[in-house]
Enzyme design. Structure first.
Site, PDB file in Angstrom:
ATOM      1  N   HIS A  90       3.706   7.305   3.752  1.00  0.00           N
ATOM      2  CA  HIS A  90       4.639   6.171   3.700  1.00  0.00           C
ATOM      3  C   HIS A  90       4.305   5.244   2.532  1.00  0.00           C
ATOM      4  CE1 HIS A  90       1.327   4.410   6.205  1.00  0.00           C
ATOM      5  NE2 HIS A  90       1.683   3.266   5.666  1.00  0.00           N
ATOM      6  N   HIS A 120       0.817  -1.218   0.000  1.00  0.00           N
ATOM      7  CA  HIS A 120       0.000   0.000   0.000  1.00  0.00           C
ATOM      8  C   HIS A 120       0.842   1.256   0.000  1.00  0.00           C
ATOM      9  CE1 HIS A 120       0.410  -0.768   4.455  1.00  0.00           C
ATOM     10  NE2 HIS A 120       0.501   0.546   4.532  1.00  0.00           N
ATOM     11  N   GLU A 158       7.426   0.855   5.118  1.00  0.00           N
ATOM     12  CA  GLU A 158       6.815  -0.190   5.942  1.00  0.00           C
ATOM     13  C   GLU A 158       6.981  -1.532   5.243  1.00  0.00           C
ATOM     14  OE1 GLU A 158       2.649   0.733   6.609  1.00  0.00           O
ATOM     15  OE2 GLU A 158       2.195  -1.311   7.244  1.00  0.00           O
ATOM     16  N   GLN A 176      -3.955   3.380   1.465  1.00  0.00           N
ATOM     17  CA  GLN A 176      -4.322   3.379   2.885  1.00  0.00           C
ATOM     18  C   GLN A 176      -4.502   4.838   3.309  1.00  0.00           C
ATOM     19  OE1 GLN A 176      -1.214   2.330   5.903  1.00  0.00           O
ATOM     20  NE2 GLN A 176      -2.708   0.788   6.517  1.00  0.00           N
ATOM     21  N   GLU A 180      -8.355   4.278   9.661  1.00  0.00           N
ATOM     22  CA  GLU A 180      -7.891   4.100   8.288  1.00  0.00           C
ATOM     23  C   GLU A 180      -8.936   3.450   7.403  1.00  0.00           C
ATOM     24  OE1 GLU A 180      -4.747   0.840   9.063  1.00  0.00           O
ATOM     25  OE2 GLU A 180      -6.280   0.049   7.732  1.00  0.00           O
TER      26      GLU A 180
HETATM   27  C1  V0V Z   1       8.923  11.801  10.136  1.00  0.00           C
HETATM   28  N1  V0V Z   1       9.870  12.085   9.224  1.00  0.00           N
HETATM   29  C2  V0V Z   1       9.478  11.623   8.035  1.00  0.00           C
HETATM   30  C3  V0V Z   1       8.202  11.034   8.247  1.00  0.00           C
HETATM   31  N2  V0V Z   1       7.903  11.165   9.572  1.00  0.00           N
HETATM   32  N3  V0V Z   1      10.061  11.636   6.839  1.00  0.00           N
HETATM   33  C4  V0V Z   1       9.383  11.082   5.809  1.00  0.00           C
HETATM   34  N4  V0V Z   1       8.149  10.514   5.937  1.00  0.00           N
HETATM   35  C5  V0V Z   1       7.537  10.470   7.134  1.00  0.00           C
HETATM   36  N5  V0V Z   1       6.356   9.931   7.259  1.00  0.00           N
HETATM   37  C6  V0V Z   1      11.123  12.794   9.458  1.00  0.00           C
HETATM   38  C7  V0V Z   1      10.863  14.141  10.121  1.00  0.00           C
HETATM   39  O1  V0V Z   1      10.603  15.123   9.154  1.00  0.00           O
HETATM   40  C8  V0V Z   1      12.136  14.383  10.881  1.00  0.00           C
HETATM   41  O2  V0V Z   1      13.099  14.896   9.986  1.00  0.00           O
HETATM   42  C9  V0V Z   1      12.573  12.994  11.310  1.00  0.00           C
HETATM   43  O3  V0V Z   1      11.923  12.077  10.401  1.00  0.00           O
HETATM   44  C10 V0V Z   1      12.151  12.651  12.734  1.00  0.00           C
HETATM   45  O4  V0V Z   1      10.749  12.789  12.806  1.00  0.00           O
HETATM   46  P1  V0V Z   1       9.894  13.379  14.004  1.00  0.00           P
HETATM   47  O5  V0V Z   1       8.573  13.744  13.490  1.00  0.00           O
HETATM   48  O6  V0V Z   1      10.690  14.345  14.775  1.00  0.00           O
HETATM   49  O7  V0V Z   1       9.513  12.257  14.928  1.00  0.00           O
HETATM   50  P2  V0V Z   1       9.851  10.926  15.542  1.00  0.00           P
HETATM   51  O8  V0V Z   1      11.278  10.570  15.444  1.00  0.00           O
HETATM   52  O9  V0V Z   1       9.165  10.949  16.847  1.00  0.00           O
HETATM   53  O10 V0V Z   1       8.980   9.958  14.562  1.00  0.00           O
HETATM   54  C11 V0V Z   1       9.326   9.631  13.256  1.00  0.00           C
HETATM   55  C12 V0V Z   1       9.091   8.134  13.085  1.00  0.00           C
HETATM   56  C13 V0V Z   1       7.611   7.876  13.478  1.00  0.00           C
HETATM   57  C14 V0V Z   1       9.348   7.767  11.630  1.00  0.00           C
HETATM   58  C15 V0V Z   1      10.040   7.351  13.994  1.00  0.00           C
HETATM   59  O11 V0V Z   1       6.763   8.603  12.633  1.00  0.00           O
HETATM   60  C16 V0V Z   1       7.218   6.434  13.445  1.00  0.00           C
HETATM   61  O12 V0V Z   1       7.458   5.653  14.376  1.00  0.00           O
HETATM   62  N6  V0V Z   1       6.550   5.989  12.359  1.00  0.00           N
HETATM   63  C17 V0V Z   1       6.108   4.597  12.216  1.00  0.00           C
HETATM   64  C18 V0V Z   1       4.681   4.395  12.657  1.00  0.00           C
HETATM   65  C19 V0V Z   1       3.684   5.138  11.820  1.00  0.00           C
HETATM   66  O13 V0V Z   1       4.028   6.038  11.062  1.00  0.00           O
HETATM   67  N7  V0V Z   1       2.391   4.809  11.987  1.00  0.00           N
HETATM   68  C20 V0V Z   1       1.289   5.396  11.257  1.00  0.00           C
HETATM   69  C21 V0V Z   1       0.847   4.556  10.127  1.00  0.00           C
HETATM   70  P3  V0V Z   1      14.022  16.130  10.353  1.00  0.00           P
HETATM   71  O14 V0V Z   1      13.105  17.232  10.721  1.00  0.00           O
HETATM   72  O15 V0V Z   1      14.848  15.614  11.515  1.00  0.00           O
HETATM   73  O16 V0V Z   1      14.832  16.365   9.119  1.00  0.00           O
HETATM   74  S1  V0V Z   1       0.097   3.078  10.731  1.00  0.00           S
HETATM   75  C22 V0V Z   1       0.042   1.977   9.400  1.00  0.00           C
HETATM   76  O17 V0V Z   1       0.678   2.285   8.338  1.00  0.00           O
HETATM   77  C23 V0V Z   1      -0.701   0.816   9.578  1.00  0.00           C
HETATM   78  C24 V0V Z   1      -1.504   0.545  10.800  1.00  0.00           C
HETATM   79  C25 V0V Z   1      -0.718  -0.218   8.511  1.00  0.00           C
HETATM   80  O18 V0V Z   1      -0.133  -0.051   7.474  1.00  0.00           O
HETATM   81  O19 V0V Z   1      -1.362  -1.294   8.721  1.00  0.00           O
HETATM   82 CO    CO Z   2       0.713   1.504   6.400  1.00  0.00          CO
END
Ligand code: V0V
Ligand code: CO
Length: 150
Positions: free
Chosen positions: A84, A7, A134, A60, A43
Protein backbone atom coordinates in the site's frame (compact mmCIF):
# COMPACT_ATOMS: atom_id res chain seq x y z
CA UNK A 1 -5.18 18.35 2.59
CA UNK A 2 -2.82 15.53 1.68
CA UNK A 3 0.64 17.03 1.85
CA UNK A 4 3.18 14.24 1.60
CA UNK A 5 3.92 10.55 1.19
CA UNK A 6 3.86 9.29 4.78
CA UNK A 7 4.97 5.79 3.89
CA UNK A 8 5.08 2.95 1.40
CA UNK A 9 3.95 -0.34 2.94
CA UNK A 10 5.96 -3.40 1.89
CA UNK A 11 4.73 -6.88 2.80
CA UNK A 12 7.28 -9.56 3.64
CA UNK A 13 7.41 -13.07 5.09
CA UNK A 14 10.38 -12.43 7.38
CA UNK A 15 10.65 -8.96 8.92
CA UNK A 16 14.13 -9.40 10.38
CA UNK A 17 15.53 -10.59 7.07
CA UNK A 18 13.87 -7.74 5.19
CA UNK A 19 15.12 -5.14 7.69
CA UNK A 20 18.60 -6.54 7.15
CA UNK A 21 18.25 -6.24 3.38
CA UNK A 22 17.32 -2.54 3.62
CA UNK A 23 20.16 -1.92 6.09
CA UNK A 24 22.84 -3.77 4.13
CA UNK A 25 21.75 -2.52 0.71
CA UNK A 26 20.79 1.11 1.38
CA UNK A 27 21.98 1.87 4.90
CA UNK A 28 18.43 2.52 6.22
CA UNK A 29 18.07 1.90 9.96
CA UNK A 30 14.94 0.98 11.91
CA UNK A 31 13.45 4.18 13.33
CA UNK A 32 10.60 2.44 15.16
CA UNK A 33 9.05 -1.02 15.39
CA UNK A 34 5.85 -2.32 16.92
CA UNK A 35 3.13 -4.96 16.74
CA UNK A 36 -0.35 -3.80 15.75
CA UNK A 37 -2.68 -6.60 16.90
CA UNK A 38 -5.78 -5.02 15.40
CA UNK A 39 -4.16 -4.94 11.95
CA UNK A 40 -2.40 -8.29 12.43
CA UNK A 41 1.07 -6.98 11.61
CA UNK A 42 4.54 -6.65 13.05
CA UNK A 43 6.18 -3.67 11.43
CA UNK A 44 9.40 -1.72 11.15
CA UNK A 45 9.45 1.94 10.10
CA UNK A 46 12.57 3.10 8.25
CA UNK A 47 12.72 6.89 8.07
CA UNK A 48 13.78 8.01 4.60
CA UNK A 49 13.48 11.80 4.88
CA UNK A 50 11.94 14.70 6.76
CA UNK A 51 9.49 16.77 4.73
CA UNK A 52 8.94 20.51 4.40
CA UNK A 53 5.72 20.41 6.49
CA UNK A 54 7.57 18.98 9.47
CA UNK A 55 6.48 15.40 8.80
CA UNK A 56 8.54 12.56 7.44
CA UNK A 57 8.45 9.77 4.89
CA UNK A 58 9.05 6.14 5.78
CA UNK A 59 9.18 2.66 4.39
CA UNK A 60 6.86 0.46 6.44
CA UNK A 61 7.96 -3.17 6.40
CA UNK A 62 5.08 -5.49 7.35
CA UNK A 63 5.07 -9.11 8.47
CA UNK A 64 1.75 -10.79 9.32
CA UNK A 65 1.25 -11.90 12.93
CA UNK A 66 -1.64 -14.24 12.19
CA UNK A 67 -3.00 -16.40 9.38
CA UNK A 68 -6.19 -14.38 8.99
CA UNK A 69 -4.55 -10.95 8.75
CA UNK A 70 -5.06 -8.96 5.56
CA UNK A 71 -1.31 -8.98 4.92
CA UNK A 72 -1.11 -12.80 5.27
CA UNK A 73 -3.90 -13.18 2.73
CA UNK A 74 -2.19 -10.73 0.37
CA UNK A 75 1.20 -12.51 0.68
CA UNK A 76 -0.42 -15.88 -0.08
CA UNK A 77 -1.76 -14.48 -3.32
CA UNK A 78 0.99 -12.14 -4.44
CA UNK A 79 4.19 -12.99 -2.65
CA UNK A 80 6.35 -10.22 -1.23
CA UNK A 81 6.14 -6.67 -2.57
CA UNK A 82 4.55 -3.23 -2.34
CA UNK A 83 1.28 -3.59 -0.42
CA UNK A 84 0.00 0.00 0.00
CA UNK A 85 0.84 3.68 -0.19
CA UNK A 86 -0.01 6.19 2.54
CA UNK A 87 -0.56 9.93 2.21
CA UNK A 88 -0.02 12.23 5.19
CA UNK A 89 -2.57 14.84 6.26
CA UNK A 90 -3.21 17.00 9.31
CA UNK A 91 -6.91 16.05 9.09
CA UNK A 92 -7.58 12.40 8.31
CA UNK A 93 -11.25 12.73 9.36
CA UNK A 94 -11.94 15.64 7.02
CA UNK A 95 -9.99 14.25 4.09
CA UNK A 96 -11.59 10.79 4.43
CA UNK A 97 -15.07 12.36 4.49
CA UNK A 98 -14.32 14.48 1.42
CA UNK A 99 -12.96 11.48 -0.48
CA UNK A 100 -15.97 9.36 0.54
CA UNK A 101 -18.21 12.09 -0.92
CA UNK A 102 -16.44 11.55 -4.25
CA UNK A 103 -17.69 7.94 -4.27
CA UNK A 104 -14.50 6.20 -3.15
CA UNK A 105 -15.06 3.54 -0.45
CA UNK A 106 -13.39 4.47 2.84
CA UNK A 107 -12.93 1.24 4.81
CA UNK A 108 -13.43 2.55 8.37
CA UNK A 109 -16.18 4.78 9.79
CA UNK A 110 -13.68 6.17 12.28
CA UNK A 111 -9.89 6.22 11.82
CA UNK A 112 -8.05 3.49 13.73
CA UNK A 113 -4.68 3.41 15.46
CA UNK A 114 -1.64 3.15 13.21
CA UNK A 115 2.09 3.23 13.59
CA UNK A 116 3.58 5.46 16.29
CA UNK A 117 0.17 6.51 17.61
CA UNK A 118 -1.04 7.85 14.26
CA UNK A 119 -4.69 7.77 13.14
CA UNK A 120 -5.24 5.88 9.89
CA UNK A 121 -7.89 4.82 7.44
CA UNK A 122 -7.83 3.03 4.09
CA UNK A 123 -9.45 3.53 0.67
CA UNK A 124 -10.58 0.44 -1.20
CA UNK A 125 -8.02 -0.59 -3.84
CA UNK A 126 -10.80 -1.39 -6.32
CA UNK A 127 -11.81 2.30 -6.25
CA UNK A 128 -8.21 3.51 -6.54
CA UNK A 129 -6.93 1.87 -9.70
CA UNK A 130 -5.71 -1.22 -7.87
CA UNK A 131 -3.71 0.68 -5.23
CA UNK A 132 -4.58 0.12 -1.56
CA UNK A 133 -4.33 3.70 -0.26
CA UNK A 134 -4.00 4.78 3.36
CA UNK A 135 -4.53 8.23 4.88
CA UNK A 136 -2.48 9.07 7.99
CA UNK A 137 -2.45 11.80 10.57
CA UNK A 138 0.75 11.49 12.55
CA UNK A 139 0.50 11.78 16.32
CA UNK A 140 0.69 15.46 17.22
CA UNK A 141 0.06 16.64 13.63
CA UNK A 142 -3.68 17.29 14.09
CA UNK A 143 -4.52 20.82 13.00
CA UNK A 144 -0.93 21.63 12.05
CA UNK A 145 -2.12 22.52 8.56
CA UNK A 146 -3.75 25.76 9.67
CA UNK A 147 -1.40 28.17 11.46
CA UNK A 148 -4.43 30.17 12.72
CA UNK A 149 -5.95 27.19 14.55
CA UNK A 150 -3.50 27.40 17.47
C1 V0V B 1 -6.54 -6.75 -1.76
N1 V0V B 1 -6.62 -6.31 -3.03
C2 V0V B 1 -5.63 -5.44 -3.25
C3 V0V B 1 -4.89 -5.38 -2.04
N2 V0V B 1 -5.50 -6.20 -1.14
N3 V0V B 1 -5.30 -4.73 -4.32
C4 V0V B 1 -4.21 -3.93 -4.23
N4 V0V B 1 -3.45 -3.83 -3.10
C5 V0V B 1 -3.76 -4.53 -2.00
N5 V0V B 1 -3.03 -4.44 -0.92
C6 V0V B 1 -7.61 -6.70 -4.03
C7 V0V B 1 -7.65 -8.21 -4.19
O1 V0V B 1 -6.69 -8.63 -5.12
C8 V0V B 1 -9.06 -8.46 -4.64
O2 V0V B 1 -9.13 -8.21 -6.03
C9 V0V B 1 -9.87 -7.40 -3.92
O3 V0V B 1 -8.93 -6.35 -3.58
C10 V0V B 1 -10.51 -7.91 -2.64
O4 V0V B 1 -9.48 -8.41 -1.81
P1 V0V B 1 -9.52 -9.71 -0.90
O5 V0V B 1 -8.15 -10.10 -0.59
O6 V0V B 1 -10.48 -10.69 -1.43
O7 V0V B 1 -9.99 -9.31 0.48
P2 V0V B 1 -10.84 -8.41 1.34
O8 V0V B 1 -11.90 -7.71 0.60
O9 V0V B 1 -11.16 -9.24 2.52
O10 V0V B 1 -9.69 -7.35 1.80
C11 V0V B 1 -9.16 -6.35 0.99
C12 V0V B 1 -9.09 -5.08 1.82
C13 V0V B 1 -8.27 -5.42 3.09
C14 V0V B 1 -8.40 -4.00 0.99
C15 V0V B 1 -10.50 -4.62 2.19
O11 V0V B 1 -6.98 -5.84 2.72
C16 V0V B 1 -8.16 -4.30 4.07
O12 V0V B 1 -9.05 -4.04 4.89
N6 V0V B 1 -7.03 -3.57 4.07
C17 V0V B 1 -6.80 -2.45 4.99
C18 V0V B 1 -6.04 -2.85 6.22
C19 V0V B 1 -4.65 -3.32 5.94
O13 V0V B 1 -4.29 -3.62 4.81
N7 V0V B 1 -3.83 -3.45 7.00
C20 V0V B 1 -2.45 -3.87 6.93
C21 V0V B 1 -1.51 -2.73 6.97
P3 V0V B 1 -9.88 -9.19 -7.02
O14 V0V B 1 -9.27 -10.52 -6.83
O15 V0V B 1 -11.33 -9.11 -6.56
O16 V0V B 1 -9.67 -8.58 -8.37
S1 V0V B 1 -1.55 -1.98 8.56
C22 V0V B 1 -0.81 -0.42 8.39
O17 V0V B 1 -0.56 0.00 7.21
C23 V0V B 1 -0.54 0.27 9.56
C24 V0V B 1 -0.76 -0.30 10.91
C25 V0V B 1 0.01 1.65 9.48
O18 V0V B 1 0.26 2.17 8.42
O19 V0V B 1 0.20 2.29 10.57
CO1 CO C 1 0.54 1.60 6.45
Amino acid sequence: MLTRIDHIGIACFDLDKTVEFYRATYGFEVFHSEVNEEQGVREAMLKINETSDGGASYLQLLEPTREDSTVAKWLDRNGEGVHHIAFGTADVDGDAAAIRDKGVRVLYDEPRTGSMGSRITFLHPKDCGGVLTELVTAKGAEGSEDPHSH
